[in-house]
Motif scaffolding. Sequence first.
Motif, short mmCIF file in Angstrom:
data_model
loop_
_atom_site.label_atom_id
_atom_site.label_comp_id
_atom_site.label_asym_id
_atom_site.label_seq_id
_atom_site.Cartn_x
_atom_site.Cartn_y
_atom_site.Cartn_z
N ALA A 131 0.75 -0.97 0.24
CA ALA A 131 -0.12 0.07 0.00
C ALA A 131 0.81 1.26 0.03
CB ALA A 131 -0.87 0.09 1.25
N ASP A 132 1.95 1.20 0.56
CA ASP A 132 2.75 2.40 1.07
C ASP A 132 4.21 2.26 0.21
OD1 ASP A 132 1.09 3.60 2.61
OD2 ASP A 132 1.73 2.69 4.42
N GLU A 133 4.38 1.10 -0.65
CA GLU A 133 5.53 0.68 -1.14
C GLU A 133 5.30 0.41 -2.62
OE1 GLU A 133 7.75 -2.26 0.88
OE2 GLU A 133 7.69 -1.14 2.99
N LYS A 134 6.51 0.75 -3.56
CA LYS A 134 6.29 0.15 -4.94
C LYS A 134 6.66 -1.20 -5.11
CE LYS A 134 7.14 5.07 -6.58
NZ LYS A 134 7.95 5.96 -7.36
N THR A 135 7.24 -1.63 -4.35
CA THR A 135 7.85 -3.07 -4.80
C THR A 135 8.20 -3.58 -3.37
OG1 THR A 135 9.36 -4.29 -5.93
CG2 THR A 135 10.02 -2.21 -5.16
N LEU A 136 8.28 -4.85 -3.48
CA LEU A 136 8.82 -5.95 -2.14
C LEU A 136 9.93 -6.20 -2.35
CD1 LEU A 136 5.59 -8.32 -1.62
CD2 LEU A 136 6.07 -6.03 -0.50
N VAL A 137 10.73 -5.97 -3.45
CA VAL A 137 12.14 -6.11 -3.45
C VAL A 137 13.03 -5.08 -2.79
CG1 VAL A 137 14.03 -6.58 -5.14
CG2 VAL A 137 11.59 -7.20 -5.84
N ASP A 138 13.59 -5.37 -1.69
CA ASP A 138 14.29 -4.50 -1.02
C ASP A 138 15.85 -4.91 -0.98
OD1 ASP A 138 15.19 -2.88 0.99
OD2 ASP A 138 14.58 -3.86 2.64
N SER A 139 16.58 -4.11 -1.75
CA SER A 139 17.86 -4.17 -1.97
C SER A 139 18.91 -3.28 -1.17
CB SER A 139 18.31 -3.89 -3.39
OG SER A 139 17.98 -2.93 -3.88
N SER A 140 18.16 -2.55 -0.16
CA SER A 140 19.24 -1.73 0.73
C SER A 140 19.95 -2.30 1.64
CB SER A 140 17.94 -0.79 1.64
OG SER A 140 17.39 -1.79 2.48
N LYS A 141 19.58 -3.55 1.91
CA LYS A 141 20.62 -4.43 2.76
C LYS A 141 21.38 -5.15 2.12
CE LYS A 141 17.34 -4.19 6.62
NZ LYS A 141 16.53 -5.24 7.56
N SER A 142 21.50 -5.31 0.68
CA SER A 142 22.19 -6.16 0.00
C SER A 142 23.68 -5.66 -0.01
CB SER A 142 21.61 -6.03 -1.52
OG SER A 142 20.15 -6.41 -1.56
N LEU A 143 24.63 -6.42 -0.35
CA LEU A 143 25.98 -6.47 -0.38
C LEU A 143 26.54 -5.51 -1.41
CD1 LEU A 143 26.89 -10.17 0.92
CD2 LEU A 143 26.49 -8.08 2.35
N SER A 144 27.60 -4.85 -1.19
CA SER A 144 27.93 -3.80 -2.44
C SER A 144 28.51 -4.63 -3.55
CB SER A 144 29.17 -3.07 -1.72
OG SER A 144 30.25 -3.85 -1.16
N ALA A 145 29.15 -6.00 -3.29
CA ALA A 145 29.68 -6.63 -4.15
C ALA A 145 28.57 -7.05 -5.37
CB ALA A 145 30.28 -8.06 -3.76
N GLY A 146 27.35 -7.40 -4.76
CA GLY A 146 26.25 -7.78 -5.68
C GLY A 146 25.93 -6.59 -6.58
N LYS A 147 25.58 -5.36 -5.97
CA LYS A 147 25.28 -4.25 -6.74
C LYS A 147 26.13 -3.82 -7.68
CE LYS A 147 22.47 -2.34 -2.72
NZ LYS A 147 22.40 -1.25 -1.65
#
Length: 333
Positions: A123-139
């Motif tokens: 309802a308040d978010e555009k997506t359920l995919v949360d990449s904020s806690k993802s590792l820098s190597a993956g990004k």
Amino acid sequence: MAHKADINKAGWEQGEFPILCETCLGDNPFVRMTKQEFGRACGTCTRPFTIFRWNPGAGMRYKTTVICQTCAKSRNTCQTCLLDLEYGLPTQVRDVALGLKNQAPTSDINREYYAQNIEAKMADEKTLVDSSKSLSAGKEMLKQLARSDPYYKRNRPQICSFFAKGDCKRGTECPYRHEKPSEGPLAKQNIKDRYYGNNDPVARKILRGFASDKGLEPPEDTSITSLFISALPASTTEQSLRTHLITSIPSIPQTAIKSIVYVEKNKCAFVNFKDRFNAERAAEAWANGVAVDEGARANVRWGRSRPTKPSGSSSAEAGPSASVSISEVASTS
């Protein structure tokens, strides 16, 4: 909105504009679309939804939405090509790089129920995919793999099936492409594998190619099922290492890992898998390095075969299988 008065249509979806990537939308700024409410069932959750149809440009084929907006938002994908909206890559590549695990059920019994429940969560978010806690190597891996410009060739007409049989009589007037169809795994793609990120042949090709570019091409010896982790930070402990390694590859079951051998003296480790398939998947996920304590990135490479011992020699087997020797590590550290 009269349809919501009917309890059987309460979960049906209405939309005013589709969720599309730049490639599927096309380069025509004056694109015209047709809209049909409840025109088909969603390709993943099977709920009726509003479909859109349009021509992305001159000489291109008509495109249509194949999944509902709820499913597209939950996975942050385009409703037509099912690629990630941020990076333009298959969801399997994104999930492997960021260490994400798909929570959507695949069984027919739970899919519709799950789709109805996640609408309230978004309802308040555009997506359920949360990449904020993802590792820098993956990004960083995704940034290297992401396509910077739209790939409009993907909107070309389909290959003419009659031409493939040598029986097309339309010639230049045929609206389909006169090319020989490609064979192999890439010719066997489907919606559910692309959406859920399971056994997607396009994703497998991208991940395998990236790992090869980083020097992690699978060795010819198929008995090698171990990966060598080096350059671990001084603060690394055996428990923290196990936690980081397991959480970084959620797509691989923990039971597929045979053992993790940590050598504290040399700040390295050996990850032994039960089979070659999961070892290759882990190598693809760690191709850009694996993040450990304090965001430090450790190096990853394939192990080596054990030297063949002369027959009749009796020595106890110790240490990880198919790995770099400890003496070699000590000489290079």
